[in-house]
Scaffold this motif. Structure first.
Motif, PDB file in Angstrom:
ATOM      1  N   VAL A  49      11.815 -21.512 -60.171  1.00 23.41           N
ATOM      2  CA  VAL A  49      13.133 -21.959 -59.702  1.00 23.41           C
ATOM      3  C   VAL A  49      13.872 -20.805 -59.021  1.00 23.41           C
ATOM      4  CG1 VAL A  49      15.430 -22.680 -60.507  1.00 23.41           C
ATOM      5  CG2 VAL A  49      13.382 -23.866 -61.325  1.00 23.41           C
ATOM      6  N   ASN A  50      13.785 -19.607 -59.593  1.00 26.39           N
ATOM      7  CA  ASN A  50      14.432 -18.447 -58.989  1.00 26.39           C
ATOM      8  C   ASN A  50      13.859 -18.182 -57.594  1.00 26.39           C
ATOM      9  OD1 ASN A  50      15.792 -16.982 -61.671  1.00 26.39           O
ATOM     10  ND2 ASN A  50      13.991 -18.182 -62.070  1.00 26.39           N
ATOM     11  N   MET A  51      12.538 -18.318 -57.470  1.00 25.53           N
ATOM     12  CA  MET A  51      11.906 -18.093 -56.174  1.00 25.53           C
ATOM     13  C   MET A  51      12.287 -19.186 -55.187  1.00 25.53           C
ATOM     14  SD  MET A  51      10.367 -15.219 -56.533  1.00 25.53           S
ATOM     15  CE  MET A  51      11.720 -14.783 -57.654  1.00 25.53           C
ATOM     16  N   ALA A  52      12.370 -20.429 -55.674  1.00 28.40           N
ATOM     17  CA  ALA A  52      12.757 -21.546 -54.806  1.00 28.40           C
ATOM     18  C   ALA A  52      14.201 -21.360 -54.325  1.00 28.40           C
ATOM     19  CB  ALA A  52      12.603 -22.877 -55.547  1.00 28.40           C
TER      20      ALA A  52
ATOM     21  N   GLU B 171      17.141 -18.239 -47.931  1.00 29.71           N
ATOM     22  CA  GLU B 171      16.594 -17.670 -46.692  1.00 29.71           C
ATOM     23  C   GLU B 171      16.456 -18.709 -45.584  1.00 29.71           C
ATOM     24  OE1 GLU B 171      13.170 -15.474 -48.061  1.00 29.71           O
ATOM     25  OE2 GLU B 171      14.462 -13.978 -49.027  1.00 29.71           O
ATOM     26  N   SER B 172      16.316 -19.958 -45.962  1.00 33.05           N
ATOM     27  CA  SER B 172      16.231 -20.992 -44.927  1.00 33.05           C
ATOM     28  C   SER B 172      17.613 -21.574 -44.613  1.00 33.05           C
ATOM     29  CB  SER B 172      15.262 -22.094 -45.351  1.00 33.05           C
ATOM     30  OG  SER B 172      15.744 -22.746 -46.503  1.00 33.05           O
TER      31      SER B 172
ATOM     32  N   ARG C 171       4.503 -29.426 -51.940  1.00 33.63           N
ATOM     33  CA  ARG C 171       5.611 -29.581 -50.983  1.00 33.63           C
ATOM     34  C   ARG C 171       6.910 -29.093 -51.602  1.00 33.63           C
ATOM     35  NH1 ARG C 171       3.100 -34.397 -49.518  1.00 33.63           N
ATOM     36  NH2 ARG C 171       4.449 -35.649 -50.869  1.00 33.63           N
ATOM     37  N   MET C 172       7.152 -29.441 -52.869  1.00 29.44           N
ATOM     38  CA  MET C 172       8.411 -29.044 -53.511  1.00 29.44           C
ATOM     39  C   MET C 172       8.514 -27.522 -53.636  1.00 29.44           C
ATOM     40  SD  MET C 172       8.774 -32.033 -56.419  1.00 29.44           S
ATOM     41  CE  MET C 172      10.461 -31.629 -56.888  1.00 29.44           C
ATOM     42  N   LEU C 173       7.381 -26.869 -53.864  1.00 28.53           N
ATOM     43  CA  LEU C 173       7.392 -25.398 -53.984  1.00 28.53           C
ATOM     44  C   LEU C 173       7.134 -24.715 -52.642  1.00 28.53           C
ATOM     45  CD1 LEU C 173       6.910 -26.189 -57.081  1.00 28.53           C
ATOM     46  CD2 LEU C 173       5.901 -23.924 -57.284  1.00 28.53           C
ATOM     47  N   GLU C 174       7.006 -25.507 -51.575  1.00 35.53           N
ATOM     48  CA  GLU C 174       6.697 -24.951 -50.244  1.00 35.53           C
ATOM     49  C   GLU C 174       5.452 -24.066 -50.288  1.00 35.53           C
ATOM     50  OE1 GLU C 174      10.192 -23.814 -47.813  1.00 35.53           O
ATOM     51  OE2 GLU C 174      11.387 -24.316 -49.579  1.00 35.53           O
ATOM     52  N   LEU C 175       4.436 -24.555 -50.988  1.00 32.99           N
ATOM     53  CA  LEU C 175       3.131 -23.899 -50.980  1.00 32.99           C
ATOM     54  C   LEU C 175       2.314 -24.473 -49.828  1.00 32.99           C
ATOM     55  CD1 LEU C 175       2.345 -24.132 -54.796  1.00 32.99           C
ATOM     56  CD2 LEU C 175       2.562 -22.007 -53.511  1.00 32.99           C
TER      57      LEU C 175
END
Lengths: 281, 281
Positions: A156-159, A165-166, B58-62
């Protein structure tokens, strides 16, 4: 340059394979970590970092980390470091392999401070506030939510950082559903007004800041008032200066919150940075 | 017995070291997984599991998981398996090493179903409800909270199960702050009343159940009504039967919620189990 030492104190190849596929730190994010700033071979706030590692271990019901072993392991990395003056030293401690003998996994790795972080220290950052989804009143009664533990479950922190950033920002600031300012995904929030510094309390379910703690100690010695108390968005936008404190960020200025410019605060930033550095002079 | 295959399809020693210390799946819980039940060499719900893996990615943008590679890799494990008839096949997909070339990490590992899970399938479980700390109304507007993604950041799920086990229960059931029933830490909740099955909707920020989905398909074919709708605690305590559905649990009976006995529901359990099994006959 990167340097890796395993918890037994042996140096290892940082590009090598050292972890099992069934390590619960990997398969369940079931472990904890700390990131310590090392400057000219001296770790900063090592004691508070290891204290916090122990607190996180208690929250996750992990075996108590072997403090002496982590200190030794950190020193092995520091002694082997021949990179830049500043190093980020990450220590990791997991529940170990699911199908193992119950021994936790532990290691310390030194890496250079990321270019982006160094740039932001100088230029300041734009931050956006993001709903962290919980009400602070639940924290005390929901220990299973691990709020305030520095666990490896940081998706979650990374998301949140990717989201920032986006959306034209470099940093995120989490806000509780009641509007309380919480923390950054990997930093603490510090607000300056006149000669007073404020930061939100750990009881809100956030991490006790090691860098924020050092800054507050130095500021108190220099005659500043410090307060650990709930803050709201209006406290950020009305402040003389807003800062994100973390081991690698040191005291980084927030120039903008949710697209709204904050005071330039360059002098204030210089003063607080000098205070923070004075702890290690 | 355990069998490991890396995403490139090569078999590897499950007790070996295959992961770097800077893998973001480990240091940040920044990755996703699925656990698939394999019976007599046949994976159950492989398509829905891989669909869900893609949704989580997709949710984690992997990067989009290579579906064919995961299918191949799963088959390599299945072909090499000489253990019990039933295997839990875990597939893991992470953002890869932080200081690597950007290649994600992927593997599949087959392990026997844990003894505890097999016992609970027969005996049923006692569950306690635990506040998950969020209001379902926030889910749609807070994608950074990754609610409904099956990420590797499962420390809270593990803490909830430990909490249950230290409070005279085998399972936890998460409840939202508004009282909506959510899901188990690694299962879905299914409630039976007359000839109707109900389960809470994914829009509440929970996982779409693969086993629950199979059960509902079978039940619909057999003339049951199925509803995906919000449930409250009272719906559990007044039901003819409450069940936890997951790949390894299959359809496990809940015998008690928060210390309150539920109907024995042995016949109902047998009927639903037979329905579920009929999907693979």
């Amino acid at each position: 340059m990167r340097v890796l030492a395993m918890l037994d104190g042996t140096l290892a190849d940082p590009d090598g394979l050292h972890i099992r596929v069934d390590d619960l730190g990997l398969t369940r994010g079931d472990g904890i970590f700390e990131t310590i700033l090392v400057v000219d071979g001296k770790p900063r706030e090592l004691g508070p970092h290891l204290d916090r590692l122990e607190r996180s271990a208690r929250m996750l019901e992990l075996p108590t980390p072997d403090r002496a072993a982590f200190e030794r392991c950190a020193q092995v990395v520091i002694d082997a470091w021949t990179g830049p003056d500043e190093m980020a030293l990450k220590i990791v401690y997991t529940r170990g392999p699911e199908f193992g003998d119950g021994t936790p996994t532990g290691y310390a790795m030194g890496v250079p401070i990321a270019e982006k972080v160094l740039r932001n220290r100088v230029a300041g950052v734009r931050a956006i506030t993001l709903d962290r989804g919980f009400e602070p009143s639940i924290v005390a009664s929901t220990p299973w939510l691990l709020l305030g533990a520095k666990s490896l479950s940081y998706a979650v922190n990374m998301a949140a950082l990717r989201w920032a950033e986006s959306h034209d920002a470099e940093e995120a600031i989490f806000v509780a559903t009641d509007g309380s300012i919480l923390e950054g995904p990997t930093s603490n929030v510090v607000v300056a007004d006149g000669r007073t510094l404020r930061t939100p309390p750990p009881a809100l379910g956030i991490l006790r800041g090691t860098t924020q703690g050092a800054l507050f100690r130095a500021a108190e010695r220099a005659g500043w008032a410090t307060k650990v108390e709930p803050l709201r968005l209006a406290d950020l936008t009305s402040a003389d200066g807003v800062f994100l404190a973390s081991s690698v960020r040191k005291i980084t200025r927030v120039r903008m919150v949710d697209g709204r410019p904050l005071p330039e605060a360059a002098e204030l930033h210089a003063e607080l940075s000098a205070l923070y550095e004075s702890e290690y002079a």
